[in-house]
Design an enzyme around this catalytic site. Sequence first.
Site, PDB file in Angstrom:
ATOM      1  N   SER A 152       0.845  -1.197   0.000  1.00 24.37           N
ATOM      2  CA  SER A 152       0.000   0.000   0.000  1.00 24.37           C
ATOM      3  C   SER A 152       0.880   1.245   0.000  1.00 24.37           C
ATOM      4  O   SER A 152       1.989   1.234   0.555  1.00 24.37           O
ATOM      5  CB  SER A 152      -0.861   0.015   1.262  1.00 24.37           C
ATOM      6  OG  SER A 152      -1.400   1.300   1.468  1.00 24.37           O
ATOM      7  N   TYR A 165      -0.671  -0.501   9.969  1.00 20.90           N
ATOM      8  CA  TYR A 165      -0.926  -0.934   8.591  1.00 20.90           C
ATOM      9  C   TYR A 165       0.302  -0.700   7.701  1.00 20.90           C
ATOM     10  O   TYR A 165       0.700  -1.557   6.912  1.00 20.90           O
ATOM     11  CB  TYR A 165      -2.137  -0.141   8.093  1.00 20.90           C
ATOM     12  CG  TYR A 165      -2.626  -0.441   6.710  1.00 20.90           C
ATOM     13  CD1 TYR A 165      -3.357  -1.601   6.440  1.00 20.90           C
ATOM     14  CD2 TYR A 165      -2.406   0.455   5.666  1.00 20.90           C
ATOM     15  CE1 TYR A 165      -3.841  -1.846   5.164  1.00 20.90           C
ATOM     16  CE2 TYR A 165      -2.890   0.220   4.393  1.00 20.90           C
ATOM     17  CZ  TYR A 165      -3.609  -0.937   4.144  1.00 20.90           C
ATOM     18  OH  TYR A 165      -4.090  -1.178   2.889  1.00 20.90           O
ATOM     19  N   LYS A 169       2.435  -3.408   5.672  1.00 25.61           N
ATOM     20  CA  LYS A 169       2.470  -3.333   4.215  1.00 25.61           C
ATOM     21  C   LYS A 169       3.894  -3.190   3.672  1.00 25.61           C
ATOM     22  O   LYS A 169       4.172  -3.586   2.540  1.00 25.61           O
ATOM     23  CB  LYS A 169       1.581  -2.176   3.722  1.00 25.61           C
ATOM     24  CG  LYS A 169       0.089  -2.449   3.893  1.00 25.61           C
ATOM     25  CD  LYS A 169      -0.302  -3.768   3.244  1.00 25.61           C
ATOM     26  CE  LYS A 169      -1.744  -3.864   2.842  1.00 25.61           C
ATOM     27  NZ  LYS A 169      -2.088  -5.225   2.353  1.00 25.61           N
TER      28      LYS A 169
HETATM   29  P1  NAI Z   1     -12.041  -5.010   1.600  1.00 28.05           P
HETATM   30  O1  NAI Z   1     -12.254  -4.719   3.039  1.00 28.05           O
HETATM   31  O2  NAI Z   1     -13.109  -4.654   0.623  1.00 28.05           O
HETATM   32  O3  NAI Z   1     -11.704  -6.558   1.409  1.00 28.05           O
HETATM   33  C1  NAI Z   1     -10.819  -7.243   2.236  1.00 28.05           C
HETATM   34  C2  NAI Z   1     -11.337  -8.648   2.405  1.00 28.05           C
HETATM   35  O4  NAI Z   1     -10.402  -9.398   3.210  1.00 28.05           O
HETATM   36  C3  NAI Z   1     -12.688  -8.707   3.121  1.00 28.05           C
HETATM   37  O5  NAI Z   1     -13.623  -9.416   2.345  1.00 28.05           O
HETATM   38  C4  NAI Z   1     -12.378  -9.428   4.427  1.00 28.05           C
HETATM   39  O6  NAI Z   1     -13.428 -10.270   4.884  1.00 28.05           O
HETATM   40  C5  NAI Z   1     -11.147 -10.238   4.060  1.00 28.05           C
HETATM   41  N1  NAI Z   1     -10.356 -10.592   5.251  1.00 28.05           N
HETATM   42  C6  NAI Z   1     -10.008  -9.759   6.269  1.00 28.05           C
HETATM   43  N2  NAI Z   1      -9.292 -10.420   7.195  1.00 28.05           N
HETATM   44  C7  NAI Z   1      -9.180 -11.694   6.749  1.00 28.05           C
HETATM   45  C8  NAI Z   1      -8.538 -12.844   7.279  1.00 28.05           C
HETATM   46  N3  NAI Z   1      -7.893 -12.807   8.453  1.00 28.05           N
HETATM   47  N4  NAI Z   1      -8.585 -13.996   6.573  1.00 28.05           N
HETATM   48  C9  NAI Z   1      -9.249 -14.041   5.375  1.00 28.05           C
HETATM   49  N5  NAI Z   1      -9.889 -12.983   4.843  1.00 28.05           N
HETATM   50  C10 NAI Z   1      -9.858 -11.820   5.519  1.00 28.05           C
HETATM   51  O7  NAI Z   1     -10.668  -4.300   1.199  1.00 28.05           O
HETATM   52  P2  NAI Z   1      -9.994  -3.980  -0.214  1.00 28.05           P
HETATM   53  O8  NAI Z   1      -9.940  -2.525  -0.373  1.00 28.05           O
HETATM   54  O9  NAI Z   1     -10.566  -4.821  -1.275  1.00 28.05           O
HETATM   55  O10 NAI Z   1      -8.480  -4.432   0.105  1.00 28.05           O
HETATM   56  C11 NAI Z   1      -7.829  -5.556  -0.459  1.00 28.05           C
HETATM   57  C12 NAI Z   1      -6.344  -5.441  -0.188  1.00 28.05           C
HETATM   58  O11 NAI Z   1      -5.824  -4.282  -0.829  1.00 28.05           O
HETATM   59  C13 NAI Z   1      -5.991  -5.300   1.290  1.00 28.05           C
HETATM   60  O12 NAI Z   1      -4.797  -6.011   1.559  1.00 28.05           O
HETATM   61  C14 NAI Z   1      -5.756  -3.825   1.453  1.00 28.05           C
HETATM   62  O13 NAI Z   1      -4.926  -3.538   2.538  1.00 28.05           O
HETATM   63  C15 NAI Z   1      -5.119  -3.504   0.125  1.00 28.05           C
HETATM   64  N6  NAI Z   1      -5.176  -2.095  -0.244  1.00 28.05           N
HETATM   65  C16 NAI Z   1      -6.364  -1.518  -0.588  1.00 28.05           C
HETATM   66  C17 NAI Z   1      -6.385  -0.185  -0.966  1.00 28.05           C
HETATM   67  C18 NAI Z   1      -7.628   0.472  -1.429  1.00 28.05           C
HETATM   68  O14 NAI Z   1      -7.525   1.633  -1.882  1.00 28.05           O
HETATM   69  N7  NAI Z   1      -8.782  -0.168  -1.355  1.00 28.05           N
HETATM   70  C19 NAI Z   1      -5.167   0.641  -0.928  1.00 28.05           C
HETATM   71  C20 NAI Z   1      -3.975  -0.070  -0.598  1.00 28.05           C
HETATM   72  C21 NAI Z   1      -4.004  -1.396  -0.256  1.00 28.05           C
END
Ligand code: NAI
Length: 306
Positions: A152, A165, A169
């Site tokens: 990130s 975080y 990351k």
């Molecule tokens: P989101 O919250 O929509 O999806 C994350 C998913 O991971 C959720 O469905 C959740 O249930 C699942 N999850 C959480 N803890 C878990 C665990 N212990 N075991 C299995 N599943 C688990 O978030 P998003 O935005 O789709 O993020 C996806 C990745 O991208 C993450 O790693 C986030 O940190 C990263 N990211 C996202 C950014 C953004 O702008 N949305 C920016 C930078 C990084």
Amino acid sequence: MTIRYDGKVAIVTGAGQGLGRCHAIELAKRGAKVVVNDLGGAKDGTGASSEAALSVVAEIEAAGGEAIANGANVAKYADVEAMVKQAVDKWGRVDILVNNAGILRDKSFAKGSLEDFQLVLDVHLMGTINCTKACWDIMREQEYGRIVVTTSSSGLYGNFGQTNYGAAKMGVIGAMNTLVQEGAKYNIRVNALAPTAGTRMTEGLLPEKAFDLLTPETVTPAVLYLAGEDAPTRTILCAGAGGFSVSKIVETESVWLSPEEQTPEGIAAHWDEINNAAGARELQGGFEQSVKMLTVAAAGLGIKLD
Ligand code: NAI
């Protein structure tokens, strides 16, 4: 040439919604058999439900693809081992691992608790390590593996309220740099995605107009590229709203100071030179830094190093 994944098995963690959902759907559309993993909890990591993963599997199947749902908590190694076994029992291999699962516990460093810090490290950093570890021997034996870690901009550059975080990351980048070296001879390539997207994680943080542009669909092509047969390795690919860029860790040229100047005052006197980004470059391994320092030292001292 169309990039496809026919005959390949992929695991996408946190694929019940947001970016992971989109990665899983697109990998399946292009022929991969996909494990849709999701713990199904809230944004802060509390709770669990199998609903989201099951609905993504239904979506993939409705489009003619193959997928199975898995509810492993990536922070628990026993769960992750069982998930990988589920994939191998069903399809015999694991070719692609997209480490995407994540949570947030945002607080300024002054106000945040160590418990929250640990939990965020456990999910993002140890989650990535657990999944990679459970797939590593399989990928080595089959001499094929494509691993994507999700970093990130908060880790690469910092973001107020995200010490936990950001540390996690950037931790995955540290792991990637060495995994790249250890995996190379087994045709395992490891890369990082730095996404920016409108999802549950960024809800309320972005104006609506930006949210509409920053769709997960604009990010997923980066993962598809990094998961492909001809993927690079050790790349940090940034993606969002249709824009793509590469982030690099570079080091400036080393400036050798004479023994009399090897003092904090000497560093201060030469600061502009030491801190000059012109000539900065990426190093391919930690050892290169020692070689670099020794090379300028040898030149400065007028000695030869073999
Ligand atoms: P989101 O919250 O929509 O999806 C994350 C998913 O991971 C959720 O469905 C959740 O249930 C699942 N999850 C959480 N803890 C878990 C665990 N212990 N075991 C299995 N599943 C688990 O978030 P998003 O935005 O789709 O993020 C996806 C990745 O991208 C993450 O790693 C986030 O940190 C990263 N990211 C996202 C950014 C953004 O702008 N949305 C920016 C930078 C990084």
